[in-house]
Motif scaffolding. Structure first.
Motif, PDB file in Angstrom:
ATOM      1  N   TRP A  82       0.851  -1.190   0.000  1.00 37.33           N
ATOM      2  CA  TRP A  82       0.000   0.000   0.000  1.00 37.33           C
ATOM      3  C   TRP A  82       0.886   1.238   0.000  1.00 37.33           C
ATOM      4  CZ3 TRP A  82       0.400  -3.452   4.008  1.00 37.33           C
ATOM      5  CH2 TRP A  82       0.886  -2.993   5.241  1.00 37.33           C
ATOM      6  N   VAL A  83       0.328   2.336  -0.469  1.00 39.09           N
ATOM      7  CA  VAL A  83       1.059   3.600  -0.564  1.00 39.09           C
ATOM      8  C   VAL A  83       1.149   4.226   0.823  1.00 39.09           C
ATOM      9  CG1 VAL A  83       1.103   5.894  -1.593  1.00 39.09           C
ATOM     10  CG2 VAL A  83       0.292   3.943  -2.942  1.00 39.09           C
ATOM     11  N   GLN A  84       2.385   4.574   1.229  1.00 38.15           N
ATOM     12  CA  GLN A  84       2.599   5.160   2.558  1.00 38.15           C
ATOM     13  C   GLN A  84       3.992   5.769   2.599  1.00 38.15           C
ATOM     14  OE1 GLN A  84       2.744   2.327   5.851  1.00 38.15           O
ATOM     15  NE2 GLN A  84       1.617   3.744   7.171  1.00 38.15           N
ATOM     16  N   ASP A  85       4.084   7.051   2.916  1.00 34.62           N
ATOM     17  CA  ASP A  85       5.396   7.664   2.998  1.00 34.62           C
ATOM     18  C   ASP A  85       6.274   6.922   4.004  1.00 34.62           C
ATOM     19  OD1 ASP A  85       7.000  10.317   2.282  1.00 34.62           O
ATOM     20  OD2 ASP A  85       7.293   9.919   4.411  1.00 34.62           O
ATOM     21  N   ALA A  86       7.568   6.890   3.728  1.00 34.48           N
ATOM     22  CA  ALA A  86       8.490   6.142   4.588  1.00 34.48           C
ATOM     23  C   ALA A  86       8.438   6.615   6.031  1.00 34.48           C
ATOM     24  CB  ALA A  86       9.913   6.265   4.035  1.00 34.48           C
ATOM     25  N   ALA A  87       8.273   7.931   6.235  1.00 35.78           N
ATOM     26  CA  ALA A  87       8.192   8.450   7.603  1.00 35.78           C
ATOM     27  C   ALA A  87       6.890   8.036   8.270  1.00 35.78           C
ATOM     28  CB  ALA A  87       8.315   9.969   7.601  1.00 35.78           C
ATOM     29  N   ALA A  88       5.799   8.029   7.514  1.00 35.11           N
ATOM     30  CA  ALA A  88       4.505   7.647   8.074  1.00 35.11           C
ATOM     31  C   ALA A  88       4.467   6.181   8.491  1.00 35.11           C
ATOM     32  CB  ALA A  88       3.397   7.922   7.059  1.00 35.11           C
ATOM     33  N   ALA A  89       5.380   5.379   7.937  1.00 34.40           N
ATOM     34  CA  ALA A  89       5.410   3.952   8.264  1.00 34.40           C
ATOM     35  C   ALA A  89       6.138   3.669   9.574  1.00 34.40           C
ATOM     36  CB  ALA A  89       6.076   3.172   7.133  1.00 34.40           C
ATOM     37  N   LEU A  90       6.804   4.666  10.154  1.00 30.60           N
ATOM     38  CA  LEU A  90       7.613   4.422  11.354  1.00 30.60           C
ATOM     39  C   LEU A  90       6.806   4.356  12.655  1.00 30.60           C
ATOM     40  CD1 LEU A  90      10.686   6.697  10.501  1.00 30.60           C
ATOM     41  CD2 LEU A  90      10.542   4.205  10.351  1.00 30.60           C
ATOM     42  N   PRO A  91       5.837   5.245  12.914  1.00 32.16           N
ATOM     43  CA  PRO A  91       5.192   5.254  14.241  1.00 32.16           C
ATOM     44  C   PRO A  91       4.553   3.938  14.650  1.00 32.16           C
ATOM     45  CG  PRO A  91       4.722   7.310  13.092  1.00 32.16           C
ATOM     46  CD  PRO A  91       5.399   6.408  12.100  1.00 32.16           C
ATOM     47  N   ALA A  92       3.884   3.238  13.735  1.00 30.61           N
ATOM     48  CA  ALA A  92       3.210   1.992  14.115  1.00 30.61           C
ATOM     49  C   ALA A  92       4.201   0.955  14.624  1.00 30.61           C
ATOM     50  CB  ALA A  92       2.427   1.435  12.924  1.00 30.61           C
ATOM     51  N   ARG A  93       5.435   0.997  14.116  1.00 38.03           N
ATOM     52  CA  ARG A  93       6.439   0.019  14.539  1.00 38.03           C
ATOM     53  C   ARG A  93       6.921   0.261  15.968  1.00 38.03           C
ATOM     54  NH1 ARG A  93      10.187   0.506   9.100  1.00 38.03           N
ATOM     55  NH2 ARG A  93       8.528   0.126   7.584  1.00 38.03           N
ATOM     56  N   LEU A  94       6.677   1.454  16.474  1.00 35.72           N
ATOM     57  CA  LEU A  94       7.186   1.803  17.800  1.00 35.72           C
ATOM     58  C   LEU A  94       6.391   1.150  18.925  1.00 35.72           C
ATOM     59  CD1 LEU A  94       7.898   5.599  17.196  1.00 35.72           C
ATOM     60  CD2 LEU A  94       9.475   3.667  16.996  1.00 35.72           C
ATOM     61  N   LEU A  95       5.264   0.515  18.588  1.00 35.55           N
ATOM     62  CA  LEU A  95       4.502  -0.216  19.602  1.00 35.55           C
ATOM     63  C   LEU A  95       5.151  -1.550  19.943  1.00 35.55           C
ATOM     64  CD1 LEU A  95       0.852   0.506  18.411  1.00 35.55           C
ATOM     65  CD2 LEU A  95       1.876   1.215  20.581  1.00 35.55           C
ATOM     66  N   GLY A  96       6.135  -1.965  19.150  1.00 37.66           N
ATOM     67  CA  GLY A  96       6.858  -3.203  19.450  1.00 37.66           C
ATOM     68  C   GLY A  96       6.084  -4.443  19.040  1.00 37.66           C
ATOM     69  N   ASP A  97       6.285  -5.534  19.789  1.00 38.10           N
ATOM     70  CA  ASP A  97       5.630  -6.807  19.487  1.00 38.10           C
ATOM     71  C   ASP A  97       4.178  -6.727  19.950  1.00 38.10           C
ATOM     72  OD1 ASP A  97       4.786  -9.357  19.052  1.00 38.10           O
ATOM     73  OD2 ASP A  97       6.201 -10.318  20.437  1.00 38.10           O
ATOM     74  N   ILE A  98       3.263  -6.662  19.006  1.00 35.87           N
ATOM     75  CA  ILE A  98       1.843  -6.507  19.350  1.00 35.87           C
ATOM     76  C   ILE A  98       1.019  -7.715  18.922  1.00 35.87           C
ATOM     77  CG2 ILE A  98       1.813  -3.980  19.389  1.00 35.87           C
ATOM     78  CD1 ILE A  98       0.914  -4.032  16.473  1.00 35.87           C
ATOM     79  N   LYS A  99       1.657  -8.805  18.611  1.00 35.23           N
ATOM     80  CA  LYS A  99       0.930 -10.008  18.183  1.00 35.23           C
ATOM     81  C   LYS A  99      -0.078 -10.412  19.263  1.00 35.23           C
ATOM     82  CE  LYS A  99       1.589 -14.749  16.526  1.00 35.23           C
ATOM     83  NZ  LYS A  99       0.654 -14.560  15.399  1.00 35.23           N
ATOM     84  N   ASP A 100      -1.324 -10.573  18.846  1.00 36.55           N
ATOM     85  CA  ASP A 100      -2.439 -10.998  19.703  1.00 36.55           C
ATOM     86  C   ASP A 100      -2.824  -9.983  20.772  1.00 36.55           C
ATOM     87  OD1 ASP A 100      -2.663 -13.437  18.334  1.00 36.55           O
ATOM     88  OD2 ASP A 100      -1.124 -14.355  19.594  1.00 36.55           O
ATOM     89  N   LYS A 101      -2.266  -8.776  20.710  1.00 35.81           N
ATOM     90  CA  LYS A 101      -2.620  -7.739  21.683  1.00 35.81           C
ATOM     91  C   LYS A 101      -3.747  -6.866  21.143  1.00 35.81           C
ATOM     92  CE  LYS A 101       1.857  -7.459  24.028  1.00 35.81           C
ATOM     93  NZ  LYS A 101       2.986  -6.570  24.419  1.00 35.81           N
ATOM     94  N   ALA A 102      -4.498  -6.275  22.082  1.00 39.53           N
ATOM     95  CA  ALA A 102      -5.594  -5.380  21.713  1.00 39.53           C
ATOM     96  C   ALA A 102      -5.025  -3.976  21.479  1.00 39.53           C
ATOM     97  CB  ALA A 102      -6.648  -5.344  22.808  1.00 39.53           C
ATOM     98  N   VAL A 103      -5.127  -3.512  20.247  1.00 39.42           N
ATOM     99  CA  VAL A 103      -4.551  -2.234  19.861  1.00 39.42           C
ATOM    100  C   VAL A 103      -5.613  -1.404  19.157  1.00 39.42           C
ATOM    101  CG1 VAL A 103      -2.785  -1.081  18.466  1.00 39.42           C
ATOM    102  CG2 VAL A 103      -2.243  -3.227  19.629  1.00 39.42           C
ATOM    103  N   VAL A 104      -5.685  -0.128  19.487  1.00 37.84           N
ATOM    104  CA  VAL A 104      -6.625   0.762  18.810  1.00 37.84           C
ATOM    105  C   VAL A 104      -5.845   1.812  18.027  1.00 37.84           C
ATOM    106  CG1 VAL A 104      -6.882   2.305  20.813  1.00 37.84           C
ATOM    107  CG2 VAL A 104      -8.650   2.250  19.056  1.00 37.84           C
ATOM    108  N   ASP A 105      -6.303   2.046  16.811  1.00 37.31           N
ATOM    109  CA  ASP A 105      -5.747   3.091  15.954  1.00 37.31           C
ATOM    110  C   ASP A 105      -6.761   4.231  15.925  1.00 37.31           C
ATOM    111  OD1 ASP A 105      -4.467   4.605  14.050  1.00 37.31           O
ATOM    112  OD2 ASP A 105      -4.676   3.169  12.412  1.00 37.31           O
ATOM    113  N   LEU A 106      -6.463   5.309  16.652  1.00 39.71           N
ATOM    114  CA  LEU A 106      -7.364   6.446  16.720  1.00 39.71           C
ATOM    115  C   LEU A 106      -7.073   7.406  15.568  1.00 39.71           C
ATOM    116  CD1 LEU A 106      -7.266   7.207  20.562  1.00 39.71           C
ATOM    117  CD2 LEU A 106      -9.001   5.932  19.286  1.00 39.71           C
TER     118      LEU A 106
END
Length: 448
Positions: A234-258
């Motif tokens: 999907w189209v996404q600026d390289a900088a915009a792709a960084l913040p989501a990675r800062l949550l770390g290992d989120i496998k099977d965790k409850a995460v909300v994207d506000l």
């Protein structure tokens, strides 16, 4: 009856693209409508439906070039016009801008640029009387324009003075000039891929950035590129792709994207294995998010609601990503209309909203949970100052500093406090179109 606004003689190739470009420019500069609103969705220009792909690409490049070079164009035309740009006929103004931009920066023969701009004004009742003026001024531009551009190339005229002054005060004059230069170049296409970035870089004739983003200069409709219909990227600026990675290992965790739409970060969270809830107040943007997730074969619970008023799930979330509405001054390289639509007063208004969103996010976070706050703004009130105020008010929050290893060892994009701060001038490249990042701020906080 006058001719239809969109009726274009078939024997004049390229005039339709220029007429629609003039309409869209008028929408930005005089009606304060965004490019996105005029190019896509319910409010899109009705003439776009009949444009061939080639003409559509030309139209978009015309508009973006003019908005990127608006200050310089104003200087050039003011030197070539004895009485200034006509104010009683917007189409004459647009025709001059369109003609001059082609002559100075685009691969269009001068005679074609002049002729089609003259035809533009001739087809408009109010502007027709300026046809001779447009012809004379653009012919002079072909002879003298490049020298006039050279006169002011170091003056950063293509950003509003208030914005350039703010960047100089916060980042220093040298960095501010580098940022202004970076946003003046047409950017690459950045893609977040599901897997095997190197393979997709080869297939799309691009390169892989240190952060894993695939960057390419391919032009044309994104939907026709390899891998789109298969949902491989999907189209996404390289900088915009960084913040989501800062949550770390989120496998099977409850995460909300506000404030989630149009869904690039939601897709990242879902791909990482989280149980994602995507919240956004805009029904139209949530339709885009749903369509994007469907194409990508990814799933998330979708909630159309104002994030400030949304009650949450009653249990709290392990992780929250808040990409807050902002002035978007970090995205000017991709959205050049932002520079001319935003006012300095908007910063305080949006900072108030960001404060409310941050407070709501903290209340939705479990003890021990992680909150990543980000904005695509270069203004400190919407980034560093917002987080400093939140930490001062919330004793139960602490900053979790970002390490260089989390951002591909790009130390220049990590602040002394351990936050993320990307600038348009970061990631320089020999080809300016392959360099740069959107301006982003992100901070990671943990609730004790």
């Amino acid at each position: 009856m006058p001719p239809s606004r969109f009726a274009v003689p078939a024997e004049v190739p390229g005039l339709a693209a220029r007429r629609i470009a003039a309409d869209i420019l008028d929408g930005v500069l005089h009606k304060h409508r965004t490019l996105d609103d005029q190019l896509d969705g319910a409010g899109a220009h009705p003439g776009l439906k009949s444009l061939a792909d080639r003409d559509r690409a030309l139209m978009r490049r015309l508009v973006s070039t003019i908005l990127r070079r608006l200050g310089t164009l104003g200087h050039v035309l003011s030197r070539l016009l004895d009485r200034g740009i006509p104010t009683d006929a917007p189409r004459a103004q647009s025709a001059l801008l369109i003609g001059a931009a082609q002559i100075l920066w685009m691969d269009v023969p001068d005679h074609a640029a002049v002729d089609l701009s003259v035809r533009l004004v001739q087809s408009d009742r109010r502007a027709a009387k300026y046809a001779g003026l447009v012809n004379a001024v653009l012919r002079r531009c072909a002879r003298e324009g490049l020298a006039l551009v050279e006169e002011v190339k170091t003056q950063s005229l293509d950003l509003p003075p208030w914005l350039m002054a703010r960047w100089s005060a916060h980042y220093g004059e040298t960095t501010a000039r580098e940022m202004a230069l970076a946003v003046g170049h047409e950017p690459s296409l950045d893609l977040t891929v599901k897997s095997d970035a190197a393979q997709w870089a080869t297939r799309l004739h691009g390169e892989t950035l240190p952060t894993g983003t695939v960057r390419t200069l391919l032009q044309g409709s994104v939907t026709m590129l390899p891998g789109f219909s298969e949902g491989q990227w999907w189209v996404q600026d390289a900088a915009a792709a960084l913040p989501a990675r800062l949550l770390g290992d989120i496998k099977d965790k409850a995460v909300v994207d506000l404030c989630a739409a149009p869904g690039g970060k939601t897709a990242q969270l879902a791909l990482a294995g989280a149980r994602v809830t995507a919240v956004d107040r805009s029904p139209a943007r949530m339709v885009r998010l749903r369509d994007n997730l469907t194409r990508l074969g990814l799933a998330a619970d979708q909630v159309t609601s104002d994030a400030v008023e949304w009650p949450g799930n009653g249990e709290g979330f392990d992780g929250i990503l808040l990409d807050a509405p902002c002035t978007s001054t970090g995205t000017i390289r991709r959205h050049p209309d932002v520079a001319w639509l935003r006012q300095e007063a908007d910063i305080a208004t949006l900072a108030t909203l960001q404060k409310r969103l941050l407070q709501r996010a903290v209340s939705l976070l479990k003890s021990g949970g992680t909150l990543v706050y980000c904005t695509c703004s270069l203004e400190p009130e919407e980034g560093e100052h917002a987080i400093a105020a939140l930490l001062a008010a919330e004793s139960g929050l602490r900053r979790a500093p970002i390490g260089k290893s989390e951002v591909a060892d790009l130390g220049e994009i990590v602040t002394q406090e351990g936050d993320l701060r990307t600038l348009p001038s970061h990631l320089p490249h020999d080809d300016p179109r392959l360099g740069g990042l959107d301006g982003f701020y992100a901070a990671r906080l943990v609730k004790s």
